[in-house]
Design an enzyme around this catalytic site. Structure first.
Site, mmCIF file in Angstrom:
data_model
loop_
_atom_site.group_PDB
_atom_site.id
_atom_site.type_symbol
_atom_site.label_atom_id
_atom_site.label_comp_id
_atom_site.label_asym_id
_atom_site.label_seq_id
_atom_site.Cartn_x
_atom_site.Cartn_y
_atom_site.Cartn_z
ATOM 1 N N CYS A 50 0.981 -1.120 -0.142
ATOM 2 C CA CYS A 50 -0.168 -0.099 -0.188
ATOM 3 C C CYS A 50 0.693 1.259 0.046
ATOM 4 O O CYS A 50 0.473 2.406 -0.384
ATOM 5 C CB CYS A 50 -0.912 0.011 1.212
ATOM 6 S SG CYS A 50 -0.201 -0.105 2.802
ATOM 7 N N ARG A 52 4.319 1.311 -1.299
ATOM 8 C CA ARG A 52 5.284 1.402 -2.357
ATOM 9 C C ARG A 52 5.044 0.151 -3.225
ATOM 10 O O ARG A 52 4.311 -0.630 -3.031
ATOM 11 C CB ARG A 52 6.718 1.269 -1.662
ATOM 12 C CG ARG A 52 7.018 -0.082 -1.177
ATOM 13 C CD ARG A 52 8.401 -0.277 -0.490
ATOM 14 N NE ARG A 52 8.292 0.637 0.428
ATOM 15 C CZ ARG A 52 9.240 1.567 0.609
ATOM 16 N NH1 ARG A 52 10.033 2.010 -0.100
ATOM 17 N NH2 ARG A 52 9.465 2.358 1.836
ATOM 18 N N GLU A 112 9.070 -0.959 11.076
ATOM 19 C CA GLU A 112 7.894 -1.757 11.174
ATOM 20 C C GLU A 112 8.300 -2.991 10.601
ATOM 21 O O GLU A 112 9.167 -3.150 9.587
ATOM 22 C CB GLU A 112 6.642 -1.122 10.545
ATOM 23 C CG GLU A 112 6.895 -0.783 8.852
ATOM 24 C CD GLU A 112 6.366 -1.722 7.876
ATOM 25 O OE1 GLU A 112 5.869 -2.806 8.423
ATOM 26 O OE2 GLU A 112 6.525 -1.555 6.889
ATOM 27 N N PRO A 113 7.904 -4.072 11.312
ATOM 28 C CA PRO A 113 8.444 -5.349 10.977
ATOM 29 C C PRO A 113 7.706 -6.010 9.445
ATOM 30 O O PRO A 113 8.399 -6.999 9.054
ATOM 31 C CB PRO A 113 8.227 -6.376 11.891
ATOM 32 C CG PRO A 113 7.061 -5.815 12.669
ATOM 33 C CD PRO A 113 6.916 -4.082 12.284
#
EC number: 1.2.1.70
Length: 425
Positions: A50, A52, A112-113
């Protein structure tokens, strides 16, 4: 060999443009095969989320313009429109960019993982499409290793940086085992959706979603195996709820002190953890005065998020250093890899010359030749043959005035000035 990383992301393109350049999962295999067929790309992978859409490519010679043109044509955009939002990274910068993305350093939410899993999915799809070869495959493996090291050696992913995640993290501090807890979520908007996702991932035993309309509550509940109720049903659900998180657009409080007091009595004063994310507040401030209630407001969470973001930014500096080292190490190994084919061919040629001289020596010995003479002849013959081609080329280069090549040969053969044997005086 040359690497490219190009595309658009949340920093360079609006949501409208990102939507138009996105790839659906069903499109990816065909798009990858088309990309390699219509451009000079030998290997390719596509990462589409969402936030890239990026292409990772290996080519004989860099040709970013052709790839951008293909991307524009595929999504029916003008090239100028795409260029306005696109970025292109080449060679070392492309490698470093991939590693930064996989490590969460380029994400909307720092550290963020989820992006690493999305990167691994992109690699898997490219393998399915047959568009990943040895070079891009090596780059992906190096990227995964760098991202893993960032996670292991820094604190970039340890502290929550979203209000939803901060709320769930606080709940984990109150309840040692969320798998034995029940959660009541009030509202059905984006924040509560994120809270539900985090709670579901943490294995919360039961989730109840309460909303003004049952339809909205049911849509959210279905995603996470939760139970949907109306706001009017909250008093009945409170007594069974260990965790209450609320985020609605109501202008008046939804939960009052009396309802919570009643629930606590039924719970025999077993603690309730509450988070009021709404503005205006959904939970009366007096509720926080009750024993056995842990009430946090959105301001409390913002303080946690701000502090944790500061912590992540500090960790990000260490992560950037690890990524830089990882990219440099990969490029070094890649350059070393370029010599493998040359070394392999040289070894094969040397072994052929050795075998020829060895067979000649064996024939001489079989015919009764003196072993010492045969060995000496073997050594001379092998030395002459091994030096013949380099000698011819060096003389040619010298005649052409190629001093640089002669210096390189001296370095290649580890020859030091004045290393020739001299007779003792």
């Amino acid at each position: 060999m040359a690497f490219l990383a190009l595309g658009i992301n949340h920093k360079t393109a609006s949501v409208d443009v990102r939507e138009r350049v996105a790839f659906t999962p069903e499109q990816l295999v065909d798009a990858l095969q088309q990309l390699c067929r219509l451009t000079s790309s030998r290997e390719a992978a596509i990462l589409s989320t969402c936030n890239r859409s990026e292409l990772y490519i290996e080519q004989d010679h860099l040709s970013a313009d052709a790839v951008l043109q293909w991307l524009a044509d595929y999504h029916r955009l003008s090239l100028d429109e795409l260029r306005a939002s696109a970025y292109v990274h080449e060679e070392h910068d492309a490698v470093k960019h991939m590693m930064r993305v996989a490590s969460g350093l380029d994400s909307l939410v720092l550290g963020e993982p989820q992006i690493l899993g999305q990167m691994k999915s992109a690699y898997a799809v490219a393998r399915e499409a047959g568009t990943v070869g040895p070079l891009l495959g090596r780059l992906f493996q190096a990227t995964f290793s760098a991202a893993k090291q960032v996670r292991t050696d820094t604190a970039i992913g340890e502290n929550p940086v979203s209000v939803a995640f901060a709320a769930v993290s606080l709940a984990k501090q109150i309840f040692a085992d969320l798998g034995r807890s029940q959660a009541l979520l009030i509202g059905a908007g984006e924040t509560i959706t994120l809270v539900a996702r985090h709670l579901h991932e943490q294995g919360v035993r039961r989730i109840v979603v309460a909303n003004r309309t049952l339809e909205r509550a049911s849509i959210l509940a279905e995603q996470f195996g939760a139970h949907a109720v109306l706001l009017a049903d909250i008093p009945q659900e409170l007594a069974n709820s260990d965790i209450v998180i609320s985020s609605t657009a109501s202008q008046l409080p939804i939960l009052g002190k009396g309802a919570v007091e009643s629930a606590l009595k039924q719970r025999r004063h077993k603690p309730i953890f509450m988070v009021d994310i709404a503005v205006p507040r959904d939970i009366e401030t007096e509720v926080g005065e009750l024993d056995d209630v842990y009430l946090y407001t959105v301001d409390d969470l913002h303080d946690v998020v701000a502090e944790n973001l500061k912590s992540r930014q500090g960790a990000a500096q260490a992560a950037e250093e690890l990524v830089t080292v990882g990219a440099e190490d990969f490029m070094l190994r890649l350059r070393e890899l370029a010599a493998v084919d040359v070394l392999k061919a040289y070894r094969q040629q040397s072994e052929r010359l050795r075998d020829e001289e060895l067979q000649k020596a064996q024939r001489l010995l079989a015919n009764g030749g003196n072993p010492e003479d045969v060995l000496a002849q073997l050594a001379r013959g092998l030395t002459n043959k091994l030096l013949h081609a380099p000698s011819v080329q060096l003389k040619k280069l010298s005649a052409e005035g190629r001093v640089d090549a002669l210096a390189m040969a001296q370095e290649l053969f580890a020859l030091n000035e004045g290393s020739t044997d001299k007779s003792p005086q």
